[in-house]
Enzyme design. Structure first.
Site, mmCIF file in Angstrom:
data_model
loop_
_atom_site.group_PDB
_atom_site.id
_atom_site.type_symbol
_atom_site.label_atom_id
_atom_site.label_comp_id
_atom_site.label_asym_id
_atom_site.label_seq_id
_atom_site.Cartn_x
_atom_site.Cartn_y
_atom_site.Cartn_z
ATOM 1 N N ASP A 98 0.858 -1.177 0.000
ATOM 2 C CA ASP A 98 0.000 0.000 0.000
ATOM 3 C C ASP A 98 0.901 1.236 0.000
ATOM 4 O O ASP A 98 1.839 1.326 0.800
ATOM 5 C CB ASP A 98 -0.874 -0.014 1.269
ATOM 6 C CG ASP A 98 -2.267 0.503 1.012
ATOM 7 O OD1 ASP A 98 -2.386 1.572 0.396
ATOM 8 O OD2 ASP A 98 -3.238 -0.156 1.433
ATOM 9 N N ASP A 194 -3.100 4.648 -2.364
ATOM 10 C CA ASP A 194 -4.161 5.216 -1.544
ATOM 11 C C ASP A 194 -4.593 6.592 -2.076
ATOM 12 O O ASP A 194 -3.726 7.443 -2.336
ATOM 13 C CB ASP A 194 -3.593 5.368 -0.114
ATOM 14 C CG ASP A 194 -4.648 5.658 0.914
ATOM 15 O OD1 ASP A 194 -5.503 4.781 1.151
ATOM 16 O OD2 ASP A 194 -4.626 6.766 1.491
ATOM 17 N N GLU A 236 -6.376 3.979 -6.081
ATOM 18 C CA GLU A 236 -7.694 4.163 -5.472
ATOM 19 C C GLU A 236 -8.226 5.511 -5.947
ATOM 20 O O GLU A 236 -7.694 6.551 -5.583
ATOM 21 C CB GLU A 236 -7.592 4.146 -3.941
ATOM 22 C CG GLU A 236 -8.956 4.205 -3.271
ATOM 23 C CD GLU A 236 -8.913 4.605 -1.799
ATOM 24 O OE1 GLU A 236 -9.873 4.312 -1.081
ATOM 25 O OE2 GLU A 236 -7.924 5.222 -1.362
ATOM 26 N N HIS A 310 -11.280 -2.999 3.077
ATOM 27 C CA HIS A 310 -11.247 -2.693 4.510
ATOM 28 C C HIS A 310 -12.044 -1.440 4.876
ATOM 29 O O HIS A 310 -12.137 -1.091 6.050
ATOM 30 C CB HIS A 310 -9.790 -2.526 4.942
ATOM 31 C CG HIS A 310 -9.152 -1.336 4.267
ATOM 32 N ND1 HIS A 310 -8.924 -1.291 2.907
ATOM 33 C CD2 HIS A 310 -8.734 -0.152 4.756
ATOM 34 C CE1 HIS A 310 -8.381 -0.129 2.598
ATOM 35 N NE2 HIS A 310 -8.254 0.579 3.695
ATOM 36 N N ASP A 311 -12.566 -0.727 3.872
ATOM 37 C CA ASP A 311 -13.368 0.474 4.133
ATOM 38 C C ASP A 311 -14.855 0.225 3.924
ATOM 39 O O ASP A 311 -15.664 1.112 4.173
ATOM 40 C CB ASP A 311 -12.964 1.607 3.169
ATOM 41 C CG ASP A 311 -11.540 2.086 3.379
ATOM 42 O OD1 ASP A 311 -11.061 2.062 4.529
ATOM 43 O OD2 ASP A 311 -10.910 2.497 2.382
HETATM 44 C C1 NOJ Z 1 -8.291 5.251 1.852
HETATM 45 C C2 NOJ Z 1 -8.002 4.069 2.716
HETATM 46 O O1 NOJ Z 1 -8.481 2.924 2.073
HETATM 47 C C3 NOJ Z 1 -8.646 4.340 4.053
HETATM 48 O O2 NOJ Z 1 -8.639 3.215 4.893
HETATM 49 C C4 NOJ Z 1 -7.926 5.498 4.687
HETATM 50 O O3 NOJ Z 1 -8.574 5.866 5.877
HETATM 51 C C5 NOJ Z 1 -7.895 6.713 3.761
HETATM 52 N N1 NOJ Z 1 -7.605 6.370 2.400
HETATM 53 C C6 NOJ Z 1 -6.843 7.683 4.212
HETATM 54 O O4 NOJ Z 1 -5.571 7.144 4.013
#
Ligand code: NOJ
Length: 533
Positions: A98, A194, A236, A310-311
């Site tokens: 990541d 990210d 992302e 994970h989000d």
């Molecule tokens: C996206 C990540 O997937 C998330 O978990 C994170 O809180 C934010 N970016 C900030 O890095």
């Protein structure tokens, strides 16, 4: 498009904190991951996207990095990381790190120095203003924080402990590229980037995503780091349209291999509002969005395919039925996604149908985003019940409960006290049970991964949506004179589907599909040469 290894594999995301603890401190770690590589090899995946393992004060569970070149103490050592890379390699599994470079932790030495004074060497590595404007943080409240020592406000699109980096500073960009090369030198196979679409921004004009220099920076990064090295990169990008995705992932542009788009993920929120503002999913809308992404990239880009990360809440709880039809609906999601064109990503636990874990009180929340929205909405007059309902539907802790390995204490995740409580359904839903039952969700995933390895049609075939009842999602894939049919009843009601096929390839019910599809029934079949052509 020239064929690349990352077009042929299935990826698996590991959130290390919740994967496997090896030393009883209640926190997953790298030796724990190594101990489970044989399991992942059995599943058949070709690569791991490893959520951040770098040194971090964990304000946002590792997405706030204080040292990019050392490993988080709780997760192990650099020697463990090197061992993970080589042990994974022995099993044909690549490691994708990541890359979190929109921001650092406020404890990163760059920021510690930056806040000392306006004249410090790294002050300009971050985004400072004398006066704030009304930009809001994605984690609630103002995105500006006053710093007493510096006498200025710094920008933080996420938490106060995640100051945004200033990509306009050339020295900073070079430092990031050096760090990426450090990791490439360790033998990793690429990066998941990210919130990469936020790195070029004009805060005074409130332009935060897709800023003016975004693609210049990515081209520069490509040249300075992974370009020409046969690595894979996935960005992302919450703001991507198919046009934008092509800009990133067209090989001719020398930027990224692919991006994560999130259009389908936003289909159960009230239009124009936030993810906490809930509405029901409309299946025809989902079909339209996913079909657009399947067809519009053509040969000028590459898709990534996912329901979970994970989000996000667990898909089987979100759009399936995690009680009566947990197994059927989990398999339906797997079949529908894994027959599409693009690189599929499995999020840890998805392959055994892990579910959301509802809470009834704010004291049970760990995640900073959910805690902040709780407080913000309470102050705005929302009722506790309404806020908890949104958090149960969308909160990130749902995906972060420890992996359920067995029916032992703490689901076999730790011998100590788990940092986040295990989902109480672990006695029934766990890896050990799944491996014992040849009809489990695990074996559906295993089969789908194997099918992709054996059939170029799944990688390269043309996609076409079929015109069906609203809640049936059916499409075909065609390649070199062969045609496959994929049908999913996206509902717990029965629905009619009339289709002719020659050979059933995989199915989530034990007998043959009939004209009336049962709840969440889904199958893949080869079509005859002359039927439905
Ligand atoms: C996206 C990540 O997937 C998330 O978990 C994170 O809180 C934010 N970016 C900030 O890095």
């Amino acid at each position: 498009m020239k064929q690349k290894w990352w077009q042929e594999i299935v990826m698996y995301q590991i959130y290390p904190r919740s994967f496997q603890d090896s030393n009883g401190d209640g926190i997953g770690d790298i030796p724990g991951i190594i101990s489970r590589l044989d399991y992942l090899q059995k599943l058949g995946i070709g690569g791991i996207w490893l959520s951040p393992v770098y040194q971090s004060p964990n304000d946002d569970n590792g997405y706030d990095i204080s040292d990019y070149e050392s490993i988080m103490t709780e997760f192990g050592t650099m020697a463990d990381m090197e061992r993970l890379i080589s042990e994974a390699d022995k099993r044909g599994i690549k490691i994708i790190m990541d890359l979190v470079v929109n921001h650092t932790s406020d404890e990163h030495p760059w920021f510690v120095e930056a806040r000392q004074s306006k004249n410090s060497k790294t002050h300009d590595y971050y985004v400072w203003r004398d006066e704030p404007n009304d930009i809001e943080s994605i984690f609630s409240g103002s995105a500006w924080q006053f710093d007493e020592t510096a006498g200025q406000y710094y920008l933080h699109l996420f938490s106060k402990k995640q100051p945004d980096l200033n990509w306009e500073n050339e020295k900073l960009r070079q430092a990031i590229y050096d760090m990426m090369n450090f990791w490439i030198g360790k033998g990793i196979s690429g990066f998941r980037m990210d919130v990469i679409d936020l790195i070029s921004k004009l805060p005074d004009q409130k332009i935060l995503g897709n800023g003016p220099h975004l693609h210049d920076y990515l081209k520069e990064m490509n040249q300075a780091t992974f370009g020409g090295k046969d690595l894979m990169t996935v960005g992302e990008t919450w703001g991507a349209t198919p046009e934008i995705a092509k800009q990133y992932s067209n090989p001719a542009n020398n930027e990224l291999s692919m991006v994560f788009q999130f259009e389908h993920i936003a289909l159960d929120e009230v239009l124009g509002q936030t993810k906490w503002d809930l509405r029901d999913l409309n299946v025809p809308e989902l079909k339209q969005v996913l079909t657009k992404w399947q067809t519009e990239l053509g040969n000028e880009g590459w898709n990534s395919l996912f329901w979970n990360n994970h989000d996000l809440p667990r898909i089987v709880s979100r759009w399936g039925n995690d009680m009566t039809y947990r197994v059927e609906s989990a398999k339906m999601f797997a079949i529908l996604l894994h027959l599409m064109k693009g690189t599929p990503y499995i999020y840890q636990g998805e392959e055994i149908g892990m579910t959301n874990k509802p809470i009834s009180d704010v004291s049970e929340i760990d995640d900073i985003e959910s805690i902040n929205i709780y407080n913000e909405r309470l102050a705005q007059g929302y009722s506790k019940e309404e806020i908890i309902r949104s958090i149960n539907a969308k909160g990130r802790d749902n995906a972060r409960t420890p992996i359920q390995w067995s029916a032992d204490d703490n689901a076999g995740f730790t011998s100590g006290r788990s940092w986040l409580s295990v989902n109480p359904n672990y006695k029934v839903i766990n890896v050990e049970e799944a491996l014992k039952d040849k009809n489990s969700i695990f074996y559906t995933y295993q089969k789908l991964i194997q099918l992709r390895k054996d059939n170029p049609l799944i990688i390269w075939g043309d996609y076409e949506l079929l015109d069906t009842a609203d809640n049936i999602f059916a499409y075909t894939r065609s390649y070199q004179g062969e045609k496959w049919l994929v049908v999913a009843n996206f509902s717990e009601e029965e629905n009619e589907f009339e289709g002719v096929f020659r050979e059933l390839i995989t199915h989530n019910y034990p007998d043959k599909p009939q004209k009336v599809l049962r709840p969440y029934e889904a199958f893949v079949a080869k079509m005859g040469d002359d039927e439905n052509e």
